[in-house]
Scaffold this active site. Structure first.
Site, PDB file in Angstrom:
ATOM      1  N   HIS A 177       0.832  -1.204   0.000  1.00  0.00           N
ATOM      2  CA  HIS A 177       0.000   0.000   0.000  1.00  0.00           C
ATOM      3  C   HIS A 177       0.870   1.260   0.000  1.00  0.00           C
ATOM      4  O   HIS A 177       0.475   2.299  -0.523  1.00  0.00           O
ATOM      5  CB  HIS A 177      -0.912   0.032   1.226  1.00  0.00           C
ATOM      6  N   ASP A 249      -5.023  -5.882  -8.041  1.00  0.00           N
ATOM      7  CA  ASP A 249      -5.168  -5.244  -6.740  1.00  0.00           C
ATOM      8  C   ASP A 249      -5.371  -3.744  -7.005  1.00  0.00           C
ATOM      9  O   ASP A 249      -5.277  -3.286  -8.152  1.00  0.00           O
ATOM     10  CB  ASP A 249      -3.932  -5.509  -5.870  1.00  0.00           C
TER      11      ASP A 249
END
Length: 340
Positions: A177, A249
């Protein structure tokens, strides 16, 4: 024709969001905690989304259990996957708990009109803090057993499964992230450990969709797995024989930035073999992708298979389905009492 999954800001749709959701390249939406106040509100939001798009449309959420459970009040508290191994009793009781967790999670979401939760996590519980207790175990065979039972529960409730993060995110410390994880292990080591889980569950036809990791496996390719045709087309599709759906993702994650602008990321992910791409928590970026991708190109429609409910062969009627749900909730509550 609709490869993009995006999100919305709050409890109701804004006029701008209604227009964006009707874009021909928008094929799905992912919900977050910010979209949930209580069950009636969420049900109304989902019905409004369906009316607005008026076409086959995939509504999704990350609702694995443990710390990644987007909806809390009014929903059963699903334990973390790593807690299953702590459940007292036989291996069968642990498998029963895993199956109950998968069933309960899927049943409660399906009742509100949500098609899929991006679950389960098939990563090994290794050095990665962002994975950690989201993983079933550090041992591949145990992950195969427990996640297989969890998926059986999902399927019995009528929900398709999404295995993530292929070929395995648990062996890198960095959080994709906020950083660019690089896994320097050999292909043989990855194949023997992390990837063995995916191989076995694909062979058993338990995985309906896969989400590749935003991780560079430097001994195989210089690109993250989600942008790599080597990983998706050659290894996942050809070597492992996977025929289901491939989701990227979230393309707004830091690790995805190596692929360039958000539109470049979407194009590269689709070119590498992803059927659908996610752009989360970045509405302006999502609009850029919708405007930047070609509307003339023919995109994969493989994701439509996820809208078809799993046949409930073992639980043939609604009364039995509800009874199974109540039994699952009781077992989960018992486990939560033990874990607290």
């Amino acid at each position: 024709m609709s490869p993009v999954i995006l999100d919305v800001h709050s409890f109701e749709l804004s006029p701008v969001e209604r227009e964006i959701l009707q874009h021909p390249l928008c094929g799905g939406l992912i919900l977050f905690s910010r979209n949930y106040a209580e069950r009636d509100q969420l049900s109304a939001l989902i019905k409004d989304i369906r009316r607005t798009v008026n076409k086959p449309f995939l509504i999704s959420v990350d609702h694995e259990g443990g710390r990644v459970q987007r909806f809390r009040a009014g929903f059963t508290q699903i334990p973390a996957m790593a807690d299953i191994e702590k459940f007292e009793g036989s291996e069968k009781k642990q498998l029963d708990l895993a199956q109950a967790m998968g069933f309960c999670m899927a049943y409660e979401l399906l009742q509100l009109g949500i098609d899929i939760s991006f679950a389960p996590v098939l990563d090994l519980n290794g050095v990665s803090e962002v994975i950690g207790s989201r993983a079933f175990s550090s041992e591949p065979d145990q992950v195969i057993r427990l996640s297989g039972a969890y998926i059986e529960g999902m399927h019995a409730a009528g929900m398709k499964s999404t295995g993530k993060h292929f070929p395995g995110h648990g062996s890198v410390e960095e959080d994709s992230h906020i950083a660019m994880p690089i896994d320097k292990r050999s292909f043989e080591e990855i194949q023997e450990q992390d990837m063995r889980v995916f191989k076995q569950l694909i062979s058993a036809r338990k995985i309906d969709a896969v989400m590749p990791a935003h991780v560079i496996y430097s001994s195989i390719d210089s690109k993250p797995a989600g942008f790599s045709s080597i990983w998706i087309k050659q290894i996942l599709r050809k070597q492992l024989g996977f025929e289901g759906v491939v989701f990227s993702d979230d393309l707004s994650m830091q690790a995805a930035s190596v692929a360039g602008s958000v539109t470049d990321r979407a194009e590269y992910a689709i070119e590498a073999g992803c059927d659908m791409v996610l752009i989360c928590n970045a509405p302006s970026e999502a609009e850029k992708v919708l405007d930047g991708l070609s509307q003339k190109k023919v995109y994969s429609q493989r994701w439509l298979n996820l809208l078809q409910k799993e046949p409930r062969q073992a639980i043939p009627n609604q009364a039995q389905i509800h009874a199974t749900y109540l039994t699952s909730v009781r077992l989960i509550n018992l486990a939560n009492e033990q874990f607290s």
